[in-house]
Design a protein around this motif. Structure first.
Motif, PDB file in Angstrom:
ATOM      1  N   TRP A  59       1.524   1.832 -11.917  1.00 10.23           N
ATOM      2  CA  TRP A  59       0.320   2.639 -12.079  1.00 10.23           C
ATOM      3  C   TRP A  59      -0.808   2.048 -11.239  1.00 10.23           C
ATOM      4  O   TRP A  59      -0.799   0.874 -10.881  1.00 10.23           O
ATOM      5  CB  TRP A  59      -0.097   2.720 -13.552  1.00 10.23           C
ATOM      6  CG  TRP A  59      -0.463   1.386 -14.165  1.00 10.23           C
ATOM      7  CD1 TRP A  59       0.346   0.542 -14.855  1.00 10.23           C
ATOM      8  CD2 TRP A  59      -1.762   0.753 -14.132  1.00 10.23           C
ATOM      9  NE1 TRP A  59      -0.325  -0.578 -15.251  1.00 10.23           N
ATOM     10  CE2 TRP A  59      -1.634  -0.476 -14.828  1.00 10.23           C
ATOM     11  CE3 TRP A  59      -2.985   1.090 -13.595  1.00 10.23           C
ATOM     12  CZ2 TRP A  59      -2.697  -1.352 -14.994  1.00 10.23           C
ATOM     13  CZ3 TRP A  59      -4.058   0.217 -13.758  1.00 10.23           C
ATOM     14  CH2 TRP A  59      -3.912  -0.978 -14.451  1.00 10.23           C
TER      15      TRP A  59
ATOM     16  N   ARG B 241      -5.344   2.965 -10.584  1.00 13.37           N
ATOM     17  CA  ARG B 241      -6.523   3.797 -10.841  1.00 13.37           C
ATOM     18  C   ARG B 241      -7.583   3.474  -9.802  1.00 13.37           C
ATOM     19  O   ARG B 241      -7.828   2.290  -9.506  1.00 13.37           O
ATOM     20  CB  ARG B 241      -7.088   3.543 -12.237  1.00 13.37           C
ATOM     21  CG  ARG B 241      -6.182   3.952 -13.374  1.00 13.37           C
ATOM     22  CD  ARG B 241      -6.941   3.903 -14.708  1.00 13.37           C
ATOM     23  NE  ARG B 241      -7.474   2.565 -14.948  1.00 13.37           N
ATOM     24  CZ  ARG B 241      -6.830   1.623 -15.628  1.00 13.37           C
ATOM     25  NH1 ARG B 241      -5.621   1.875 -16.115  1.00 13.37           N
ATOM     26  NH2 ARG B 241      -7.377   0.449 -15.820  1.00 13.37           N
TER      27      ARG B 241
ATOM     28  N   ALA C 212      -7.702  -0.527  -9.584  1.00 15.43           N
ATOM     29  CA  ALA C 212      -6.968  -1.346 -10.542  1.00 15.43           C
ATOM     30  C   ALA C 212      -5.507  -0.959 -10.502  1.00 15.43           C
ATOM     31  O   ALA C 212      -5.159   0.209 -10.294  1.00 15.43           O
ATOM     32  CB  ALA C 212      -7.530  -1.165 -11.952  1.00 15.43           C
ATOM     33  N   ASN C 213      -4.638  -1.933 -10.693  1.00 15.02           N
ATOM     34  CA  ASN C 213      -3.205  -1.667 -10.709  1.00 15.02           C
ATOM     35  C   ASN C 213      -2.520  -2.717 -11.555  1.00 15.02           C
ATOM     36  O   ASN C 213      -3.121  -3.729 -11.945  1.00 15.02           O
ATOM     37  CB  ASN C 213      -2.632  -1.671  -9.286  1.00 15.02           C
ATOM     38  CG  ASN C 213      -2.700  -3.034  -8.634  1.00 15.02           C
ATOM     39  OD1 ASN C 213      -3.783  -3.461  -8.236  1.00 15.02           O
ATOM     40  ND2 ASN C 213      -1.587  -3.727  -8.528  1.00 15.02           N
ATOM     41  N   ASP C 214      -1.249  -2.460 -11.857  1.00 10.77           N
ATOM     42  CA  ASP C 214      -0.472  -3.425 -12.613  1.00 10.77           C
ATOM     43  C   ASP C 214      -0.108  -4.581 -11.699  1.00 10.77           C
ATOM     44  O   ASP C 214       0.371  -4.384 -10.587  1.00 10.77           O
ATOM     45  CB  ASP C 214       0.772  -2.777 -13.209  1.00 10.77           C
ATOM     46  CG  ASP C 214       1.618  -2.047 -12.185  1.00 10.77           C
ATOM     47  OD1 ASP C 214       1.030  -1.555 -11.192  1.00 10.77           O
ATOM     48  OD2 ASP C 214       2.840  -1.980 -12.340  1.00 10.77           O
TER      49      ASP C 214
ATOM     50  N   ARG D 119      -8.439 -10.569 -12.518  1.00  7.60           N
ATOM     51  CA  ARG D 119      -7.027 -10.450 -12.879  1.00  7.60           C
ATOM     52  C   ARG D 119      -6.876 -10.741 -14.359  1.00  7.60           C
ATOM     53  O   ARG D 119      -7.153 -11.848 -14.811  1.00  7.60           O
ATOM     54  CB  ARG D 119      -6.182 -11.408 -12.059  1.00  7.60           C
ATOM     55  CG  ARG D 119      -4.695 -11.281 -12.383  1.00  7.60           C
ATOM     56  CD  ARG D 119      -3.823 -11.971 -11.366  1.00  7.60           C
ATOM     57  NE  ARG D 119      -2.427 -11.684 -11.612  1.00  7.60           N
ATOM     58  CZ  ARG D 119      -1.439 -12.091 -10.844  1.00  7.60           C
ATOM     59  NH1 ARG D 119      -1.719 -12.798  -9.759  1.00  7.60           N
ATOM     60  NH2 ARG D 119      -0.193 -11.796 -11.115  1.00  7.60           N
TER      61      ARG D 119
ATOM     62  N   GLU E 181      -2.864  -6.884 -15.249  1.00  6.74           N
ATOM     63  CA  GLU E 181      -3.720  -5.986 -14.488  1.00  6.74           C
ATOM     64  C   GLU E 181      -4.437  -6.759 -13.390  1.00  6.74           C
ATOM     65  O   GLU E 181      -4.710  -7.962 -13.528  1.00  6.74           O
ATOM     66  CB  GLU E 181      -4.759  -5.298 -15.393  1.00  6.74           C
ATOM     67  CG  GLU E 181      -4.174  -4.353 -16.396  1.00  6.74           C
ATOM     68  CD  GLU E 181      -5.253  -3.564 -17.129  1.00  6.74           C
ATOM     69  OE1 GLU E 181      -6.449  -3.736 -16.775  1.00  6.74           O
ATOM     70  OE2 GLU E 181      -4.907  -2.785 -18.036  1.00  6.74           O
TER      71      GLU E 181
ATOM     72  N   HIS F 226      -7.781  -6.119 -10.632  1.00  7.69           N
ATOM     73  CA  HIS F 226      -8.907  -5.262 -10.293  1.00  7.69           C
ATOM     74  C   HIS F 226      -9.607  -5.809  -9.048  1.00  7.69           C
ATOM     75  O   HIS F 226      -9.796  -7.022  -8.917  1.00  7.69           O
ATOM     76  CB  HIS F 226      -9.929  -5.209 -11.435  1.00  7.69           C
ATOM     77  CG  HIS F 226      -9.400  -4.617 -12.698  1.00  7.69           C
ATOM     78  ND1 HIS F 226      -9.758  -3.370 -13.149  1.00  7.69           N
ATOM     79  CD2 HIS F 226      -8.519  -5.099 -13.615  1.00  7.69           C
ATOM     80  CE1 HIS F 226      -9.136  -3.115 -14.287  1.00  7.69           C
ATOM     81  NE2 HIS F 226      -8.377  -4.155 -14.590  1.00  7.69           N
TER      82      HIS F 226
END
Length: 422
Positions: free
Chosen positions: A340, A342, A357-359, A400, A404, A406
């Motif tokens: 994912w 965002r 943001a991502n995993d 981090r 997640e 960012h």
């Protein structure tokens, strides 16, 4: 705030990291259709054999063998998916040896137990239909297979079902039609898959051709722009050199030479400005479109992506944030887990705030002490983003958390284009 819709169109060409989701889904539809039809044939067999009075042990053997045969067909389908058009049906013979052996064994066992030719022959013919035959050969083999299966169906009907009741005979007519149609259905499904792959390759080729034509157009524009000015500069400098070499009327020649040098310098400035304008014309993509493209790219790579974009995001400094959006999207593709992501862009007081943001993944572009820049790639990665944003009097914050990652970029509303991008 406007949200990029989940159904946005995917870009024409994707990276080799993941397959296009649409064509993958179609592949699984094809596989599930073929497998479901084979399983249905096995259950029809069991129904007919039960009507003929077969004992439970025989039905159990036929049912278990049928499921094993269906499972053995999956490797053939998987090999067909990655087939080479120029290769023959036995190019990867090690991969087809076991499925073909399973089909033969199941056909022999079922044929002996039932005493029916069609039942004993259909598993092998169906497995052969799933091989990578050339298109012309495949059609001819399919026609031969249909004739053979129809003949065996008729023979079984005249021999094994001569004394059967009308209900069982009617069921055998239905099964005969299904059995003869099974290879046809499989071949038609594979043909549809071939058509889809061909269209996808044509679409990718068209996109590559479009990119090549665009590069040629840009190269032509740069050549025309710079070639004219450089030719003028060369002539002006040559004239200045000749004037300075003359011995007579030295002051007059020096003034003329200086004038030519001033003109040459003006031509250089004009060429620089023209090149800068040309580059900006190709880089000047509105930020909402940049984010929409980033979301499309992430979705094409198999990532669940969405974005929240302010309604007036087109007024944000695109020369600063555009490269940042592209670079952070690339970092997510390279270093994220790919599940994912965002993205957001909104006004924050007298500044613009962009966040992605991502995993996080274990090999993400961040170490325990901060961002990691790829070796040998100066100006790229998070350090490159930080330098670009700092030149525009902005700030970059990397966070981090648990699972997640960012990247938050804040740029003043009146940010100008960094010097390094000119």
């Amino acid at each position: 705030m406007s949200t990029v819709p989940p159904g946005s169109a995917l870009p024409e060409v994707i990276g080799a990291r993941r397959l296009n989701q649409g064509i993958t889904a179609t592949w699984w539809y094809t596989v599930s259709g073929v497998m479901a039809f084979q399983v249905m044939v096995v259950f029809v067999w069991l129904s007919i054999f039960g009507g003929l009075g077969f004992d439970f042990a025989t039905l159990a053997v036929i049912g278990a063998g049928g499921l094993v045969w269906c499972a053995a067909s999956f490797p053939l389908l998987l090999q067909y998916r990655h087939r080479d058009d120029a290769a023959g049906p036995v190019a990867g013979w090690r991969g087809i040896l076991i499925p073909i052996a399973v089909a033969i064994a199941f056909g022999v066992v079922t044929g002996v137990l039932s005493g029916l030719w069609l039942v004993g022959t259909l598993p092998l013919i169906q497995s052969l239909a799933l091989l990578n035959w050339p298109r012309g050969v495949r059609v001819r083999l399919l026609l031969v297979a249909m004739v053979v299966l129809a003949a065996l169906w008729f023979i079984d009907l005249r021999t094994a079902f001569a004394d059967a009741d009308a209900e069982v005979v009617g069921a055998w007519w239905v099964f005969g039609f299904i059995g003869v149609s099974l290879p046809v259905m499989a071949v038609m499904s594979l043909w549809w898959w071939d058509v889809l792959v061909t269209l996808d390759r044509a679409r990718a080729s068209e996109a590559r051709l479009g990119a090549t034509q665009e590069r040629l157009r840009v190269a032509t524009d740069v050549h025309d722009l710079q070639g004219h000015h450089l030719q003028v500069i060369a002539l002006q400098l040559e004239l200045a050199e000749r004037l300075l070499d003359k011995t007579g009327a030295q002051d007059e020649n020096r003034d003329a030479a200086l004038e030519q040098l001033r003109l040459a310098r003006a031509s250089v400035a004009e060429a620089r400005q023209g090149t800068r304008d040309l580059a900006m014309r190709f880089r000047g993509v509105p930020l909402p479109d940049e984010i929409a493209n980033a979301v499309d790219l992430l979705r094409a790579a198999g990532t669940t992506a969405d974005a929240a974009v302010s309604a007036d995001a087109a007024h944000a400094p695109a020369s600063v944030l555009g490269p940042v959006i592209r670079e952070t999207t690339t970092n997510v593709l390279r270093h994220g887990s790919g599940r994912w992501a965002r993205l957001s862009l909104a006004r924050d007081g007298d500044a613009w705030r962009y966040e992605i943001a991502n995993d996080a993944a274990s090999d993400s572009g961040v170490s325990g002490d901060g961002p990691r820049v790829e070796s040998g790639s100066a100006g790229s990665g998070l350090d490159g983003i930080t330098r670009r944003v700092a030149e525009a009097r902005g700030a970059v914050r990397v966070e981090r958390g648990k699972g997640e990652f960012h990247v938050i970029v804040t740029v003043p509303d009146a940010a100008t284009e960094p010097e390094g991008s000119r």
